[in-house]
Design a protein around this motif. Structure first.
Motif, PDB file in Angstrom:
ATOM      1  N   PHE A  41     -23.369-102.752   8.191  1.00 15.47           N
ATOM      2  CA  PHE A  41     -22.063-103.044   8.783  1.00 15.47           C
ATOM      3  C   PHE A  41     -21.292-104.091   7.986  1.00 15.47           C
ATOM      4  N   ALA A  42     -21.983-104.913   7.203  1.00 14.27           N
ATOM      5  CA  ALA A  42     -21.307-105.901   6.364  1.00 14.27           C
ATOM      6  C   ALA A  42     -20.800-105.286   5.059  1.00 14.27           C
ATOM      7  N   ASP A  43     -21.361-104.154   4.652  1.00 15.16           N
ATOM      8  CA  ASP A  43     -20.991-103.503   3.390  1.00 15.16           C
ATOM      9  C   ASP A  43     -19.600-102.888   3.506  1.00 15.16           C
ATOM     10  N   ARG A  44     -18.695-103.259   2.608  1.00 15.24           N
ATOM     11  CA  ARG A  44     -17.319-102.759   2.668  1.00 15.24           C
ATOM     12  C   ARG A  44     -17.215-101.277   2.331  1.00 15.24           C
ATOM     13  N   ASN A  45     -18.262-100.698   1.730  1.00 16.08           N
ATOM     14  CA  ASN A  45     -18.273 -99.268   1.429  1.00 16.08           C
ATOM     15  C   ASN A  45     -18.725 -98.426   2.617  1.00 16.08           C
TER      16      ASN A  45
END
Length: 104
Positions: free
Chosen positions: A12-16
């Motif tokens: 959920f923290a990954d911008r992808n």
């Protein structure tokens, strides 16, 4: 915190993988910032002798970010608004909501 929780937090923290969104309980209010994973699968629904193909938008959100979603809530992603329809469903680990939405 177990390994699965840690992995979900990283996804959920990954911008992808996830995007910033705004949750408006009941469709009103100042809103709460959340991260969601957007899924847009096509859905085939039988209708008599035919089948109807429709686009859908499903959102996944962490229960830590979105504790009490309910039908009629609004999720804003950029300039797009989505209304929650149907009851939200939790995953087996009770960490992620699966939300069925429609365009507002």
């Amino acid at each position: 915190m177990n390994a699965f929780t840690t992995a979900m937090n990283m996804i959920f923290a990954d911008r992808n993988m996830a995007v910033d969104a705004l949750w408006l309980a009941g469709g009103v209010g100042p809103g709460v910032a959340v991260r969601v994973i957007r899924k847009s699968p096509d859905e085939i629904t039988p209708f008599g002798a035919g089948r109807i193909l429709s686009e859908t938008t499903r959102l996944d959100a962490r229960i830590a970010d979105l504790p009490t979603p309910a039908p009629g809530d609004l999720i804003r992603i950029g300039a797009e608004d989505f209304i929650l329809q149907g009851e939200p469903k939790l995953d087996r680990e009770r960490l992620i909501w699966s939300l069925d939405t429609r365009p507002a």
